[in-house]
Design a protein around this motif. Structure first.
Motif, PDB file in Angstrom:
ATOM      1  N   UNK A 168      61.013 -13.138 -21.215  1.00  0.00           N
ATOM      2  CA  UNK A 168      61.871 -12.188 -21.449  1.00  0.00           C
ATOM      3  C   UNK A 168      61.970 -11.897 -22.707  1.00  0.00           C
ATOM      4  N   UNK A 169      62.373 -10.478 -23.308  1.00  0.00           N
ATOM      5  CA  UNK A 169      62.861 -10.462 -24.690  1.00  0.00           C
ATOM      6  C   UNK A 169      64.151 -11.142 -25.058  1.00  0.00           C
ATOM      7  N   UNK A 170      64.545 -11.657 -24.262  1.00  0.00           N
ATOM      8  CA  UNK A 170      66.057 -12.160 -24.434  1.00  0.00           C
ATOM      9  C   UNK A 170      66.263 -13.599 -23.233  1.00  0.00           C
ATOM     10  N   UNK A 174      68.775 -13.663 -20.204  1.00  0.00           N
ATOM     11  CA  UNK A 174      68.476 -13.494 -18.757  1.00  0.00           C
ATOM     12  C   UNK A 174      68.314 -14.900 -18.081  1.00  0.00           C
TER      13      UNK A 174
END
Lengths: 558, 558
Positions: A168-170, A174
């Protein structure tokens, strides 16, 4: 056992004192923290200096009240002129390291003015509230339309998660702080309806075990150099969500009923205005409380289990023998008590924190497992640490506003403080607008002794008063009781004296001030001396028997 | 006339307001200062922030009360974290230079902690209270058995004197501040019996004309660059001695009688204890007063003559057209009034100073020659200067505690301050021991409005109270008058509010605080939101429609 050589300063975030079994929770068993309490002293009246992360921590890290250091709210920079824990401990040859959260915001303007580069050693320390950074993790990576709340938040932890395959980008959001449904939709932990769901992460990858391991890695690498490690957890702070199995350990049968009364909803105007905040309305709902308490209690249970991992490891490695250990929190969490959510007011729910101090030295044997009910403050920790590091906190009592706790640990009976103080600056909250208060007025001050707690507000309101002995749940506000005028007058006078404390007289010690009283100037200043024979000859010696030419007639330059 | 481009900030030391003819002295004619008053505004209720050189000046140079900046006594270092006049003015493109005295002591410990080298540009400024130094001359080169009072005192001036043939290891003492007898014996100006003798120096070589010339040299060298010049004289400060002809201009027929009453000698315990200091006993003697007043009045006359030299030169060079000029002092001098010597207490004799402000701009034409009797404070000068330099003092009112005087100069009628405040920290004086006071207790606070002045002491004393309207000489202390309890209560409450002012909230502006009230967080923090649909969709956008893999079953690392 020997004198403590190191300090392990463990702080949780938003951990209520009464959600630990050693402080009396009947259903949330925290045997590992309880075990530390049985080996140390459990302080039962430990008060923070502001009911909010940032200012509370800045007080703990500087040993000074909030109105002394000025960092009154989260993300308000700490003045570059303030001395911090690291300044004091490093001067004693003890390292002072951070593993986790501080909520520090650097005083970039002050640093620029003084030419301090953020990437210099001094600049890095000043930027990080005096700590050397093993890992800074404020545990917060929220993102909104205007970007990230904290540009540097949880970066290393996110890298760790990505390295473990949390794609994930974060991943902080998430996975660590959200659940998931069967279709792969992320169910954000920001939304309280999801608080009873398991976080979408293996328990061992969640932030509390991760930070425990980081703390042990730090300690392992220290060798013989004395260290203070601030192991500072984000949890059980929101987002309220916890991985399995902790999400399902607790249910209504384990919940404490909310502490509140109908009378409180029509009480003091500042307090009732505070109750109107969305978070307070949300936590006053039983369905919300039902969801959130499962997560909150699970998060605390996970914290305690991690303390078990840590303390066992410290026992095995011998560090338990030479390390002073503190477990505390930066503030509590209302959880719907008093019709409030969050922490931003003055009930014990919010301002009283757990504080357990374990001292390995033989002098502390007599106090192991005891409870100290003398009111103490979180600003007392820094003087304690300074004394443990070999310094003398009393010699810097012109800067440090707390007092060392060592006497309590070592069975002495020091003169207790006359009172403890907690401040809350709400000048940037919408409630200040609702109450029509200026930025100078939107502030509250709590002063308390063993028996009474008074809250003063600027802006012309009456005070609030609680009888802590007879109304420990603080349900009856006696602030307008004529019968209690004398108590209020006494505490008001004490607050006024406190308000005039010389908190900025930080460049000259009290010992120096007292020494100057005793000793006349011997550097030639002669004030009010009529004749040289009016005073000691050695004082005037430099002015006797001097010769000169007569220069009164010298011509002026053209 | 145009907007002022430069600022000439003239300060005398220990100059009583009532020893100028424009403030009413009947015999001491000061036509040059009076002339400036006729071209500007004469403030008739200007109050310093502490009755002592160092703390008074540190307040003026920082725009903050003494308990805000902490430099409570002479030679107590100013915290490196404090912003100064130079910081504000240089940010506006205006130089800020010193010619003369500041009484600044650098915060060497703070500088070392922050890695600031004293010989760097920033370090030099921090060491000199924010000024760039054209000439630092604190005007003090006393020497006693333990050495010089000020290692750096009067060095350049001593060099100047030696260059002119004043042969001595300390011509500052032997010539400028002493007389001589026929046998060549130096008669030290430190001893008040010598105060009526002429100083052993050509008048033109004495310190006041010397500094005037240095000020003109500075201004001459500035070209077109806007500048603020702090031309800061040591005189009429002690040693009380003045060269001919000034030593013989004044005699008993010119003296104001001492302002005092027998009742004052058995008054408030703090005040009467202060009267016992040797300097107070000396100045209560008529013979001492007779000697010293000759010198003190002569020194002031010399100062005024030098103002004539300076203002004529400014007129000739055109600088009068583009320079805002201030003439003020750092405190007064009791001279035996109220049975006191020196300045260290709260009567108007000590805490009220002359303050004349000349503004060359056309907007100020309407106020020329007028008197402003609104209470103002010396901390108001820095905001005034900042506004003159093109800044906005209101935007930094979270740091600066004064208010710009420009509205008064330009014929506006701003809301006056509710009160003015002056503080005195006597924690290092022997009188604190005599009174049995701790270092926290040995402090007094004066609060005054147009009508009343109240003095509060820590340590449990009653307050003092003066009726400024009906008892302008402050001979009747009403602090224990039951009739005046209401006035005392009102001023006490005002002092309490003042004591709780957020003086250290210096890293966030009031405008920012107010802006945050109005604007919810848009960086993803969602507190107390149960369901994403409970709040604006754009705020929750980052948390919607996110996808993830189910990672709850990830194996823990071994």
């Amino acid at each position: 056992m020997a004198k403590p050589k190191n300090i392990l300063f463990i702080m949780f975030d938003q951990l209520r004192w009464d959600y630990l079994s050693c402080y009396g929770h009947p259903h949330l068993h925290t045997p590992n923290i309880d075990r530390l309490a049985s080996r140390g002293v459990r302080f039962d009246r430990a008060t923070i200096q502001s009911p909010l992360c940032g200012p509370s921590r800045m007080s703990t890290y500087t040993g000074r009240y909030v109105s002394s250091h000025g960092a009154c709210w989260n993300n308000v920079p700490l003045n570059v002129g303030e001395r911090t824990m690291g300044d004091y401990l490093r001067a004693q040859g003890m390292g002072c390291w951070l593993v986790g959260k501080t909520h520090m915001m650097a005083d970039a303007e002050g640093m620029a003015r003084l030419g301090i580069e953020a990437d210099s050693v001094i600049g890095a320390r000043v930027s990080e509230c005096g700590f050397d950074v093993f890992e800074r993790d404020d545990g917060m990576r929220p993102e909104g339309p205007e970007g990230f709340y904290d540009e540097g938040g949880a970066l290393a932890y996110n890298d760790y998660l990505r390295g473990k395959g949390y794609d994930s980008d974060n991943p902080w959001h998430d996975y660590a702080n959200s659940s998931i449904d069967d279709d792969g939709n992320v169910l954000s932990g920001w939304f309280l309806k999801n608080s009873d769901l398991p976080a979408n992460i293996a328990e061992n990858d969640s932030e509390t075990p991760y930070l425990t391991r980081r703390g042990m890695e730090f300690i392992e690498g220290q060798g013989d150099q004395p260290w203070c490690c601030h192991l500072s957890y984000i949890k059980p702070h929101w987002p309220y969500i916890v991985p399995a199995p902790y999400h399902e350990l607790y249910g209504p049968e384990h919940f404490l009923p909310p502490v509140r009364s109908e009378a409180e909803t029509s009480g003091h105007p500042v307090y009732t205005a505070m109750q109107k905040a969305p978070v307070c309305r949300a936590f006053s709902r039983d369905d919300v409380r039902d969801k959130v308490l499962r997560a909150y209690m699970g998060l605390i249970k996970q914290c305690d289990d991690q303390m078990g991992v840590l303390f066992d490891w410290l026992d095995r490695t011998g560090r338990m023998q030479d390390t002073l250990i503190v477990v505390t929190s930066d503030h509590g969490d209302y959880m719907g008590d008093h019709w409030m959510g969050e922490k931003t007011f003055f009930h014990e729910t919010s301002v009283k924190v757990p504080m357990i101090v374990y001292d390995p030295s033989p002098e502390a044997d007599a106090t192991r497992g005891t409870v100290c009910d003398t009111p103490v403050e979180c600003i007392d920790l820094l003087p304690t640490f300074l004394d443990v590091a070999g310094g003398d906190s009393r010699a810097v009592d012109h800067i440090l506003e707390g007092r060392s706790l060592l006497p309590y640990l070592r069975g002495q009976t020091p003169q207790p403080k006359d009172y403890v103080v907690c401040e809350y600056d709400f000048s940037m909250r919408p409630v200040a607008d609702a109450l029509g208060l200026s930025t100078a007025e939107a502030r509250g001050f709590m002063i308390a002794d063993s028996d009474w707690k008074m809250i003063h507000f600027e802006g012309g309101f009456r005070p609030m008063l609680f009888d802590l002995k007879n109304d420990p749940l603080e349900l009856v506000d006696l602030g307008d009781s004529a019968e209690h005028a004398e108590v209020i007058d006494r505490l008001s006078a004490a607050l006024d004296t406190w308000s005039r404390r010389p908190s900025q007289r930080v460049t000259i010690s009290n010992d120096t001030l007292l020494a100057i009283r005793k000793k006349p100037s011997t550097k030639g200043v002669m004030i009010g001396i009529v004749d040289e024979d009016d005073t000691a000859a050695e004082l005037t010696a430099k002015y006797r028997n001097r010769k000169a030419q007569d220069r009164r007639a010298v011509k002026a330059p053209v």
